[in-house]
Design a protein around this motif. Structure first.
Motif, PDB file in Angstrom:
ATOM      1  N   ARG A  33       0.859  -1.187   0.000  1.00  0.00           N
ATOM      2  CA  ARG A  33       0.000   0.000   0.000  1.00  0.00           C
ATOM      3  C   ARG A  33       0.896   1.238   0.000  1.00  0.00           C
ATOM      4  NH1 ARG A  33      -3.673  -0.171   4.825  1.00  0.00           N
ATOM      5  NH2 ARG A  33      -4.722  -1.744   3.540  1.00  0.00           N
ATOM      6  N   TYR A  34       0.667   2.120  -0.975  1.00  0.00           N
ATOM      7  CA  TYR A  34       1.436   3.362  -1.038  1.00  0.00           C
ATOM      8  C   TYR A  34       0.634   4.481  -0.396  1.00  0.00           C
ATOM      9  CZ  TYR A  34       3.811   7.516  -2.755  1.00  0.00           C
ATOM     10  OH  TYR A  34       4.467   8.729  -2.835  1.00  0.00           O
ATOM     11  N   LEU A  35       1.233   5.130   0.585  1.00  0.00           N
ATOM     12  CA  LEU A  35       0.613   6.258   1.276  1.00  0.00           C
ATOM     13  C   LEU A  35       1.280   7.534   0.787  1.00  0.00           C
ATOM     14  CD1 LEU A  35       0.558   4.761   4.897  1.00  0.00           C
ATOM     15  CD2 LEU A  35      -1.220   4.637   3.135  1.00  0.00           C
ATOM     16  N   ALA A  36       0.625   8.229  -0.127  1.00  0.00           N
ATOM     17  CA  ALA A  36       1.226   9.407  -0.742  1.00  0.00           C
ATOM     18  C   ALA A  36       1.520  10.488   0.289  1.00  0.00           C
ATOM     19  CB  ALA A  36       0.315   9.945  -1.841  1.00  0.00           C
ATOM     20  N   ALA A  37       0.648  10.650   1.275  1.00  0.00           N
ATOM     21  CA  ALA A  37       0.838  11.705   2.271  1.00  0.00           C
ATOM     22  C   ALA A  37       2.100  11.483   3.096  1.00  0.00           C
ATOM     23  CB  ALA A  37      -0.380  11.788   3.183  1.00  0.00           C
ATOM     24  N   ARG A  38       2.494  10.235   3.271  1.00  0.00           N
ATOM     25  CA  ARG A  38       3.700   9.903   4.030  1.00  0.00           C
ATOM     26  C   ARG A  38       4.871   9.569   3.125  1.00  0.00           C
ATOM     27  NH1 ARG A  38       3.432   8.477   9.236  1.00  0.00           N
ATOM     28  NH2 ARG A  38       4.929   6.776   9.030  1.00  0.00           N
ATOM     29  N   CYS A  39       4.616   9.488   1.830  1.00  0.00           N
ATOM     30  CA  CYS A  39       5.627   9.031   0.871  1.00  0.00           C
ATOM     31  C   CYS A  39       6.240   7.717   1.374  1.00  0.00           C
ATOM     32  CB  CYS A  39       6.721  10.076   0.654  1.00  0.00           C
ATOM     33  SG  CYS A  39       7.688   9.786  -0.859  1.00  0.00           S
ATOM     34  N   ALA A  40       5.347   6.771   1.626  1.00  0.00           N
ATOM     35  CA  ALA A  40       5.768   5.504   2.208  1.00  0.00           C
ATOM     36  C   ALA A  40       5.035   4.352   1.552  1.00  0.00           C
ATOM     37  CB  ALA A  40       5.503   5.493   3.713  1.00  0.00           C
ATOM     38  N   VAL A  86      11.144   0.363   8.693  1.00  0.00           N
ATOM     39  CA  VAL A  86      10.774  -0.048  10.044  1.00  0.00           C
ATOM     40  C   VAL A  86      10.014  -1.366   9.942  1.00  0.00           C
ATOM     41  CG1 VAL A  86       9.496   0.535  12.140  1.00  0.00           C
ATOM     42  CG2 VAL A  86      10.638   2.346  10.837  1.00  0.00           C
ATOM     43  N   LEU A  87      10.464  -2.365  10.694  1.00  0.00           N
ATOM     44  CA  LEU A  87       9.791  -3.659  10.714  1.00  0.00           C
ATOM     45  C   LEU A  87       8.695  -3.669  11.773  1.00  0.00           C
ATOM     46  CD1 LEU A  87      12.852  -6.097  10.447  1.00  0.00           C
ATOM     47  CD2 LEU A  87      11.478  -5.103   8.594  1.00  0.00           C
ATOM     48  N   LEU A  88       7.587  -4.326  11.448  1.00  0.00           N
ATOM     49  CA  LEU A  88       6.455  -4.479  12.365  1.00  0.00           C
ATOM     50  C   LEU A  88       6.119  -3.158  13.057  1.00  0.00           C
ATOM     51  CD1 LEU A  88       7.412  -7.927  13.959  1.00  0.00           C
ATOM     52  CD2 LEU A  88       5.941  -7.498  11.988  1.00  0.00           C
ATOM     53  N   PRO A  89       5.758  -2.131  12.278  1.00  0.00           N
ATOM     54  CA  PRO A  89       5.568  -0.797  12.859  1.00  0.00           C
ATOM     55  C   PRO A  89       4.327  -0.632  13.719  1.00  0.00           C
ATOM     56  CG  PRO A  89       4.959  -0.794  10.535  1.00  0.00           C
ATOM     57  CD  PRO A  89       5.573  -2.140  10.813  1.00  0.00           C
ATOM     58  N   ASP A  90       3.367  -1.558  13.633  1.00  0.00           N
ATOM     59  CA  ASP A  90       2.121  -1.414  14.385  1.00  0.00           C
ATOM     60  C   ASP A  90       1.829  -2.706  15.142  1.00  0.00           C
ATOM     61  OD1 ASP A  90      -0.370  -0.954  15.407  1.00  0.00           O
ATOM     62  OD2 ASP A  90      -1.348  -0.544  13.496  1.00  0.00           O
ATOM     63  N   PRO A  91       2.081  -2.741  16.465  1.00  0.00           N
ATOM     64  CA  PRO A  91       1.837  -3.970  17.230  1.00  0.00           C
ATOM     65  C   PRO A  91       0.396  -4.449  17.153  1.00  0.00           C
ATOM     66  CG  PRO A  91       3.122  -2.388  18.508  1.00  0.00           C
ATOM     67  CD  PRO A  91       2.655  -1.663  17.287  1.00  0.00           C
ATOM     68  N   ALA A  92      -0.535  -3.550  16.852  1.00  0.00           N
ATOM     69  CA  ALA A  92      -1.939  -3.938  16.777  1.00  0.00           C
ATOM     70  C   ALA A  92      -2.277  -4.644  15.467  1.00  0.00           C
ATOM     71  CB  ALA A  92      -2.839  -2.712  16.947  1.00  0.00           C
ATOM     72  N   ASP A  93      -1.381  -4.592  14.491  1.00  0.00           N
ATOM     73  CA  ASP A  93      -1.635  -5.216  13.186  1.00  0.00           C
ATOM     74  C   ASP A  93      -0.445  -6.100  12.822  1.00  0.00           C
ATOM     75  OD1 ASP A  93      -2.259  -5.993  10.645  1.00  0.00           O
ATOM     76  OD2 ASP A  93      -2.511  -3.976   9.819  1.00  0.00           O
ATOM     77  N   PRO A  94      -0.471  -7.368  13.210  1.00  0.00           N
ATOM     78  CA  PRO A  94       0.675  -8.237  12.952  1.00  0.00           C
ATOM     79  C   PRO A  94       0.909  -8.523  11.476  1.00  0.00           C
ATOM     80  CG  PRO A  94      -1.181  -9.507  13.800  1.00  0.00           C
ATOM     81  CD  PRO A  94      -1.558  -8.062  13.935  1.00  0.00           C
ATOM     82  N   TRP A  95      -0.073  -8.249  10.623  1.00  0.00           N
ATOM     83  CA  TRP A  95       0.123  -8.475   9.188  1.00  0.00           C
ATOM     84  C   TRP A  95       0.746  -7.282   8.490  1.00  0.00           C
ATOM     85  CZ3 TRP A  95       0.430 -13.164   7.848  1.00  0.00           C
ATOM     86  CH2 TRP A  95      -0.340 -14.140   8.479  1.00  0.00           C
ATOM     87  N   LEU A  96       0.885  -6.149   9.172  1.00  0.00           N
ATOM     88  CA  LEU A  96       1.663  -5.027   8.647  1.00  0.00           C
ATOM     89  C   LEU A  96       3.122  -5.317   8.994  1.00  0.00           C
ATOM     90  CD1 LEU A  96       2.204  -2.296   7.413  1.00  0.00           C
ATOM     91  CD2 LEU A  96       1.428  -1.214   9.543  1.00  0.00           C
ATOM     92  N   LEU A  97       3.863  -5.793   8.030  1.00  0.00           N
ATOM     93  CA  LEU A  97       5.199  -6.312   8.294  1.00  0.00           C
ATOM     94  C   LEU A  97       6.282  -5.246   8.233  1.00  0.00           C
ATOM     95  CD1 LEU A  97       5.024  -9.703   6.367  1.00  0.00           C
ATOM     96  CD2 LEU A  97       4.305  -9.159   8.698  1.00  0.00           C
ATOM     97  N   ALA A  98       6.078  -4.208   7.421  1.00  0.00           N
ATOM     98  CA  ALA A  98       7.120  -3.184   7.306  1.00  0.00           C
ATOM     99  C   ALA A  98       6.544  -1.932   6.672  1.00  0.00           C
ATOM    100  CB  ALA A  98       8.292  -3.688   6.471  1.00  0.00           C
ATOM    101  N   GLU A  99       7.167  -0.811   6.997  1.00  0.00           N
ATOM    102  CA  GLU A  99       6.887   0.448   6.315  1.00  0.00           C
ATOM    103  C   GLU A  99       8.212   1.015   5.826  1.00  0.00           C
ATOM    104  OE1 GLU A  99       3.872   3.455   7.515  1.00  0.00           O
ATOM    105  OE2 GLU A  99       5.642   4.757   7.818  1.00  0.00           O
ATOM    106  N   VAL A 100       8.240   1.438   4.571  1.00  0.00           N
ATOM    107  CA  VAL A 100       9.442   1.990   3.966  1.00  0.00           C
ATOM    108  C   VAL A 100       9.157   3.438   3.587  1.00  0.00           C
ATOM    109  CG1 VAL A 100      11.175   1.737   2.151  1.00  0.00           C
ATOM    110  CG2 VAL A 100      10.035  -0.301   3.072  1.00  0.00           C
ATOM    111  N   ARG A 101       9.757   4.367   4.315  1.00  0.00           N
ATOM    112  CA  ARG A 101       9.627   5.784   3.981  1.00  0.00           C
ATOM    113  C   ARG A 101      10.586   6.116   2.842  1.00  0.00           C
ATOM    114  NH1 ARG A 101       7.288   9.102   8.029  1.00  0.00           N
ATOM    115  NH2 ARG A 101       7.599  10.792   6.516  1.00  0.00           N
ATOM    116  N   LEU A 102      10.096   6.903   1.889  1.00  0.00           N
ATOM    117  CA  LEU A 102      10.874   7.214   0.688  1.00  0.00           C
ATOM    118  C   LEU A 102      10.902   8.719   0.432  1.00  0.00           C
ATOM    119  CD1 LEU A 102       9.372   4.350  -1.490  1.00  0.00           C
ATOM    120  CD2 LEU A 102      11.655   4.377  -0.472  1.00  0.00           C
ATOM    121  N   ASP A 103      10.986   9.504   1.510  1.00  0.00           N
ATOM    122  CA  ASP A 103      10.877  10.959   1.379  1.00  0.00           C
ATOM    123  C   ASP A 103      12.225  11.673   1.434  1.00  0.00           C
ATOM    124  OD1 ASP A 103      11.333  10.335   4.003  1.00  0.00           O
ATOM    125  OD2 ASP A 103       9.785  11.655   4.825  1.00  0.00           O
TER     126      ASP A 103
END
Length: 327
Positions: A33-40, A86-103
Protein backbone atom coordinates in the motif's frame (compact mmCIF):
# COMPACT_ATOMS: atom_id res chain seq x y z
CA UNK A 1 15.95 17.42 2.62
CA UNK A 2 12.46 16.21 1.71
CA UNK A 3 11.78 15.06 -1.83
CA UNK A 4 8.58 15.17 -3.85
CA UNK A 5 5.98 12.38 -3.57
CA UNK A 6 6.44 9.50 -5.96
CA UNK A 7 4.50 9.26 -9.19
CA UNK A 8 2.19 6.26 -9.50
CA UNK A 9 4.31 4.87 -12.33
CA UNK A 10 7.39 4.93 -10.09
CA UNK A 11 5.56 3.20 -7.24
CA UNK A 12 4.34 0.54 -9.66
CA UNK A 13 7.89 -0.02 -10.90
CA UNK A 14 9.22 -0.35 -7.35
CA UNK A 15 6.58 -2.91 -6.42
CA UNK A 16 7.14 -4.84 -9.64
CA UNK A 17 10.78 -5.20 -8.64
CA UNK A 18 9.80 -6.17 -5.10
CA UNK A 19 7.55 -8.99 -6.31
CA UNK A 20 10.37 -10.64 -8.25
CA UNK A 21 11.46 -12.10 -4.91
CA UNK A 22 11.25 -15.84 -4.21
CA UNK A 23 8.57 -17.23 -1.92
CA UNK A 24 7.58 -20.71 -0.81
CA UNK A 25 5.97 -22.49 -3.79
CA UNK A 26 5.91 -19.06 -5.51
CA UNK A 27 2.83 -18.24 -3.43
CA UNK A 28 3.73 -14.49 -3.36
CA UNK A 29 2.19 -13.89 0.10
CA UNK A 30 2.41 -10.09 0.04
CA UNK A 31 0.40 -6.92 -0.47
CA UNK A 32 1.62 -3.33 -0.76
CA UNK A 33 0.00 0.00 0.00
CA UNK A 34 1.44 3.36 -1.04
CA UNK A 35 0.61 6.26 1.28
CA UNK A 36 1.23 9.41 -0.74
CA UNK A 37 0.84 11.70 2.27
CA UNK A 38 3.70 9.90 4.03
CA UNK A 39 5.63 9.03 0.87
CA UNK A 40 5.77 5.50 2.21
CA UNK A 41 5.11 1.98 0.99
CA UNK A 42 3.68 -0.48 3.48
CA UNK A 43 4.22 -4.21 3.13
CA UNK A 44 1.56 -6.59 4.41
CA UNK A 45 1.58 -10.34 4.66
CA UNK A 46 -1.34 -12.08 2.98
CA UNK A 47 -2.68 -14.84 5.26
CA UNK A 48 -4.85 -16.21 2.45
CA UNK A 49 -1.66 -17.28 0.65
CA UNK A 50 -0.13 -19.02 3.65
CA UNK A 51 0.66 -22.75 3.77
CA UNK A 52 -1.51 -24.03 6.61
CA UNK A 53 0.13 -27.47 6.76
CA UNK A 54 3.79 -26.78 6.04
CA UNK A 55 4.03 -23.27 7.49
CA UNK A 56 1.60 -23.06 10.44
CA UNK A 57 3.58 -20.34 12.23
CA UNK A 58 3.98 -18.29 9.00
CA UNK A 59 7.78 -18.36 9.20
CA UNK A 60 8.19 -19.04 5.48
CA UNK A 61 5.60 -16.36 4.69
CA UNK A 62 7.69 -13.81 6.60
CA UNK A 63 10.85 -14.95 4.80
CA UNK A 64 9.24 -14.42 1.40
CA UNK A 65 7.94 -11.00 2.43
CA UNK A 66 11.38 -10.13 3.79
CA UNK A 67 12.91 -11.00 0.41
CA UNK A 68 10.35 -8.78 -1.33
CA UNK A 69 11.15 -6.00 1.15
CA UNK A 70 14.83 -6.21 0.29
CA UNK A 71 14.06 -5.95 -3.42
CA UNK A 72 11.93 -2.90 -2.66
CA UNK A 73 14.85 -1.30 -0.84
CA UNK A 74 17.19 -2.02 -3.75
CA UNK A 75 14.73 -0.62 -6.28
CA UNK A 76 14.16 2.50 -4.17
CA UNK A 77 17.89 3.17 -3.91
CA UNK A 78 18.25 2.83 -7.67
CA UNK A 79 15.38 5.31 -8.06
CA UNK A 80 17.29 7.79 -5.90
CA UNK A 81 15.28 7.38 -2.69
CA UNK A 82 16.66 6.34 0.69
CA UNK A 83 14.55 3.37 1.94
CA UNK A 84 14.05 4.15 5.63
CA UNK A 85 12.61 0.86 6.84
CA UNK A 86 10.77 -0.05 10.04
CA UNK A 87 9.79 -3.66 10.71
CA UNK A 88 6.45 -4.48 12.36
CA UNK A 89 5.57 -0.80 12.86
CA UNK A 90 2.12 -1.41 14.38
CA UNK A 91 1.84 -3.97 17.23
CA UNK A 92 -1.94 -3.94 16.78
CA UNK A 93 -1.63 -5.22 13.19
CA UNK A 94 0.68 -8.24 12.95
CA UNK A 95 0.12 -8.48 9.19
CA UNK A 96 1.66 -5.03 8.65
CA UNK A 97 5.20 -6.31 8.29
CA UNK A 98 7.12 -3.18 7.31
CA UNK A 99 6.89 0.45 6.31
CA UNK A 100 9.44 1.99 3.97
CA UNK A 101 9.63 5.78 3.98
CA UNK A 102 10.87 7.21 0.69
CA UNK A 103 10.88 10.96 1.38
CA UNK A 104 14.65 11.54 1.35
CA UNK A 105 17.30 11.25 -1.38
CA UNK A 106 19.48 8.17 -1.24
CA UNK A 107 22.72 8.46 0.71
CA UNK A 108 25.93 8.73 -1.24
CA UNK A 109 27.31 5.67 0.58
CA UNK A 110 24.26 3.48 -0.01
CA UNK A 111 25.38 0.30 -1.76
CA UNK A 112 22.00 -1.23 -2.52
CA UNK A 113 21.52 0.06 -6.07
CA UNK A 114 24.42 -2.00 -7.43
CA UNK A 115 22.37 -5.14 -6.81
CA UNK A 116 19.45 -3.99 -8.95
CA UNK A 117 20.55 -5.67 -12.23
CA UNK A 118 20.27 -9.04 -10.50
CA UNK A 119 16.63 -8.69 -9.39
CA UNK A 120 15.10 -9.96 -12.64
CA UNK A 121 18.06 -12.16 -13.56
CA UNK A 122 17.77 -14.25 -10.40
CA UNK A 123 15.76 -17.42 -10.95
CA UNK A 124 15.66 -20.66 -9.01
CA UNK A 125 17.46 -23.42 -10.90
CA UNK A 126 16.38 -27.00 -10.20
CA UNK A 127 18.77 -28.34 -12.82
CA UNK A 128 22.08 -30.16 -12.26
CA UNK A 129 25.05 -27.93 -11.47
CA UNK A 130 28.55 -28.60 -12.76
CA UNK A 131 30.11 -29.38 -9.40
CA UNK A 132 32.83 -26.78 -10.01
CA UNK A 133 34.22 -25.39 -6.77
CA UNK A 134 33.14 -21.90 -5.77
CA UNK A 135 36.14 -19.63 -5.02
CA UNK A 136 36.70 -18.85 -1.36
CA UNK A 137 36.53 -15.13 -2.09
CA UNK A 138 33.04 -15.47 -3.55
CA UNK A 139 31.84 -17.39 -0.50
CA UNK A 140 33.38 -14.75 1.76
CA UNK A 141 31.42 -12.10 -0.13
CA UNK A 142 28.18 -14.01 0.40
CA UNK A 143 28.92 -14.34 4.10
CA UNK A 144 29.45 -10.59 4.24
CA UNK A 145 26.16 -10.01 2.40
CA UNK A 146 24.27 -12.00 5.05
CA UNK A 147 26.00 -10.15 7.89
CA UNK A 148 25.06 -6.79 6.39
CA UNK A 149 21.41 -7.73 6.90
CA UNK A 150 21.85 -9.09 10.41
CA UNK A 151 22.02 -12.81 9.60
CA UNK A 152 24.76 -15.40 9.26
CA UNK A 153 25.73 -17.67 6.39
CA UNK A 154 27.57 -20.86 7.24
CA UNK A 155 29.36 -23.13 4.75
CA UNK A 156 29.06 -26.62 6.28
CA UNK A 157 31.80 -29.20 6.08
CA UNK A 158 31.52 -32.47 4.17
CA UNK A 159 30.04 -34.47 7.07
CA UNK A 160 27.47 -31.77 7.78
CA UNK A 161 26.45 -31.58 4.11
CA UNK A 162 25.73 -35.29 4.17
CA UNK A 163 23.67 -34.87 7.33
CA UNK A 164 21.72 -32.02 5.72
CA UNK A 165 21.04 -34.17 2.65
CA UNK A 166 19.81 -36.97 4.88
CA UNK A 167 17.42 -34.59 6.65
CA UNK A 168 16.12 -33.21 3.35
CA UNK A 169 15.35 -36.69 2.06
CA UNK A 170 13.78 -37.60 5.41
CA UNK A 171 11.47 -34.58 4.99
CA UNK A 172 10.46 -35.67 1.50
CA UNK A 173 9.65 -39.16 2.77
CA UNK A 174 7.49 -37.72 5.54
CA UNK A 175 5.72 -35.47 3.05
CA UNK A 176 4.95 -38.42 0.78
CA UNK A 177 3.11 -40.09 3.67
CA UNK A 178 1.15 -36.99 4.71
CA UNK A 179 -2.03 -36.48 2.64
CA UNK A 180 -2.46 -32.85 3.74
CA UNK A 181 1.13 -31.99 2.84
CA UNK A 182 0.81 -33.68 -0.56
CA UNK A 183 -2.41 -31.84 -1.32
CA UNK A 184 -0.90 -28.50 -0.34
CA UNK A 185 2.08 -29.14 -2.59
CA UNK A 186 -0.14 -30.12 -5.51
CA UNK A 187 -2.23 -26.99 -5.08
CA UNK A 188 0.75 -24.75 -5.74
CA UNK A 189 2.80 -26.76 -8.24
CA UNK A 190 2.32 -27.90 -11.79
CA UNK A 191 -1.21 -26.54 -12.00
CA UNK A 192 -2.92 -26.63 -15.41
CA UNK A 193 -2.38 -23.23 -16.93
CA UNK A 194 -0.02 -22.25 -14.10
CA UNK A 195 2.29 -20.55 -16.58
CA UNK A 196 -0.39 -17.90 -17.08
CA UNK A 197 -2.06 -17.88 -13.65
CA UNK A 198 0.62 -15.65 -12.17
CA UNK A 199 1.35 -17.89 -9.18
CA UNK A 200 2.69 -21.27 -8.16
CA UNK A 201 5.55 -23.29 -9.63
CA UNK A 202 4.79 -24.31 -13.23
CA UNK A 203 5.83 -27.74 -14.46
CA UNK A 204 8.55 -26.31 -16.71
CA UNK A 205 10.36 -25.05 -13.59
CA UNK A 206 10.50 -28.47 -11.90
CA UNK A 207 13.75 -29.41 -13.56
CA UNK A 208 14.52 -33.00 -14.60
CA UNK A 209 13.81 -36.12 -12.60
CA UNK A 210 16.73 -37.41 -10.55
CA UNK A 211 18.46 -40.65 -11.53
CA UNK A 212 19.04 -41.21 -7.83
CA UNK A 213 17.90 -39.62 -4.58
CA UNK A 214 21.07 -37.76 -3.66
CA UNK A 215 20.18 -34.37 -5.13
CA UNK A 216 19.22 -31.54 -2.74
CA UNK A 217 16.38 -30.50 -5.04
CA UNK A 218 12.75 -30.88 -4.11
CA UNK A 219 10.80 -32.95 -6.63
CA UNK A 220 7.65 -30.91 -7.10
CA UNK A 221 6.15 -33.63 -9.27
CA UNK A 222 5.51 -35.59 -6.05
CA UNK A 223 4.86 -38.84 -7.89
CA UNK A 224 2.90 -37.23 -10.71
CA UNK A 225 3.79 -38.02 -14.31
CA UNK A 226 4.80 -34.94 -16.29
CA UNK A 227 4.81 -35.39 -20.07
CA UNK A 228 8.14 -34.58 -21.68
CA UNK A 229 10.04 -34.30 -18.42
CA UNK A 230 13.50 -35.79 -18.77
CA UNK A 231 15.88 -37.14 -16.16
CA UNK A 232 19.44 -36.27 -15.17
CA UNK A 233 22.23 -36.99 -12.72
CA UNK A 234 22.84 -34.20 -10.23
CA UNK A 235 26.12 -33.20 -8.62
CA UNK A 236 27.38 -35.70 -6.06
CA UNK A 237 28.91 -33.10 -3.74
CA UNK A 238 26.49 -30.18 -3.76
CA UNK A 239 27.63 -26.83 -2.40
CA UNK A 240 25.13 -26.03 0.34
CA UNK A 241 25.12 -23.06 2.69
CA UNK A 242 22.94 -22.45 5.73
CA UNK A 243 21.36 -19.07 6.42
CA UNK A 244 20.47 -18.49 10.05
CA UNK A 245 19.66 -16.06 12.82
CA UNK A 246 20.29 -15.93 16.57
CA UNK A 247 16.59 -15.84 17.46
CA UNK A 248 13.42 -17.13 15.85
CA UNK A 249 10.52 -14.68 15.86
CA UNK A 250 8.76 -12.56 13.23
CA UNK A 251 11.46 -9.86 13.20
CA UNK A 252 14.13 -12.54 12.79
CA UNK A 253 12.21 -14.11 9.91
CA UNK A 254 11.90 -10.76 8.14
CA UNK A 255 15.59 -10.15 8.77
CA UNK A 256 16.45 -13.58 7.36
CA UNK A 257 14.30 -12.95 4.28
CA UNK A 258 16.17 -9.72 3.55
CA UNK A 259 19.52 -11.42 4.11
CA UNK A 260 18.44 -14.32 1.89
CA UNK A 261 17.62 -12.03 -1.01
CA UNK A 262 20.82 -10.03 -0.57
CA UNK A 263 22.80 -13.28 -0.75
CA UNK A 264 20.87 -14.47 -3.80
CA UNK A 265 21.31 -11.20 -5.67
CA UNK A 266 25.01 -11.06 -4.87
CA UNK A 267 25.40 -14.69 -5.96
CA UNK A 268 23.66 -13.86 -9.24
CA UNK A 269 26.05 -10.96 -9.87
CA UNK A 270 28.92 -13.33 -9.09
CA UNK A 271 27.77 -15.66 -11.89
CA UNK A 272 26.29 -18.34 -9.64
CA UNK A 273 22.94 -20.07 -9.96
CA UNK A 274 20.93 -20.97 -6.88
CA UNK A 275 18.04 -22.98 -5.55
CA UNK A 276 16.35 -22.98 -2.17
CA UNK A 277 15.67 -26.09 -0.14
CA UNK A 278 13.05 -25.61 2.55
CA UNK A 279 11.41 -28.99 3.09
CA UNK A 280 13.37 -29.90 6.23
CA UNK A 281 12.34 -26.57 7.78
CA UNK A 282 8.71 -27.71 7.57
CA UNK A 283 9.27 -30.39 10.25
CA UNK A 284 10.36 -28.84 13.59
CA UNK A 285 12.49 -31.77 14.73
CA UNK A 286 14.33 -31.88 11.38
CA UNK A 287 14.83 -28.13 11.27
CA UNK A 288 16.52 -28.17 14.66
CA UNK A 289 18.83 -30.98 13.52
CA UNK A 290 20.01 -28.96 10.50
CA UNK A 291 22.25 -26.73 12.58
CA UNK A 292 25.87 -27.60 13.23
CA UNK A 293 26.17 -28.25 16.98
CA UNK A 294 29.64 -26.68 16.88
CA UNK A 295 28.24 -23.47 15.44
CA UNK A 296 26.81 -20.51 17.32
CA UNK A 297 24.05 -20.17 14.73
CA UNK A 298 20.85 -20.41 16.72
CA UNK A 299 18.19 -21.12 14.09
CA UNK A 300 18.58 -22.23 10.47
CA UNK A 301 16.16 -20.31 8.28
CA UNK A 302 17.05 -21.63 4.81
CA UNK A 303 19.30 -24.10 3.01
CA UNK A 304 20.71 -22.60 -0.20
CA UNK A 305 22.28 -24.61 -3.01
CA UNK A 306 24.93 -22.71 -4.95
CA UNK A 307 26.89 -23.53 -8.06
CA UNK A 308 27.49 -23.05 -11.75
CA UNK A 309 25.08 -24.33 -14.34
CA UNK A 310 21.95 -23.52 -16.33
CA UNK A 311 19.71 -20.74 -15.13
CA UNK A 312 16.22 -21.74 -14.14
CA UNK A 313 13.20 -20.52 -16.11
CA UNK A 314 11.36 -17.39 -15.08
CA UNK A 315 8.36 -18.23 -12.91
CA UNK A 316 5.10 -16.28 -13.19
CA UNK A 317 4.21 -13.25 -11.09
CA UNK A 318 0.82 -11.76 -10.29
CA UNK A 319 0.06 -8.41 -11.95
CA UNK A 320 1.19 -5.46 -9.85
CA UNK A 321 -2.34 -4.07 -9.76
CA UNK A 322 -3.41 -7.22 -7.90
CA UNK A 323 -0.98 -6.59 -5.03
CA UNK A 324 -0.68 -2.78 -4.87
CA UNK A 325 -3.11 -0.26 -3.42
CA UNK A 326 -2.54 3.45 -3.99
CA UNK A 327 -3.93 5.49 -1.08
Amino acid sequence: MTTEPLEATVVTSLVRDATAAPSVHNSQPWRFRYLAARCAIRLFGDPERAMARSDPHRRALHLGCGAALFNLRVAAARAGREPDTVLLPDPADPWLLAEVRLDRPVRADDDLAVLHPAIHRRHTSRFPFTGEDIPAGVLDGLRAAARMEGARLRVPGAWHVQEVLHLLHDAESRESLDPEAREELRRWTGMPGSDSSGEGVPANAFGPRQHDVTAPVRDFAAGRTMAGRGSATFEKRPQLVLLGTSHDGPVDWLTAGQALERVLLQATLDGLVTSLTSQAMEWPELRWALRDPASSMGHVQMVIRLGYGPEGPKTPRRPVEDVLELA
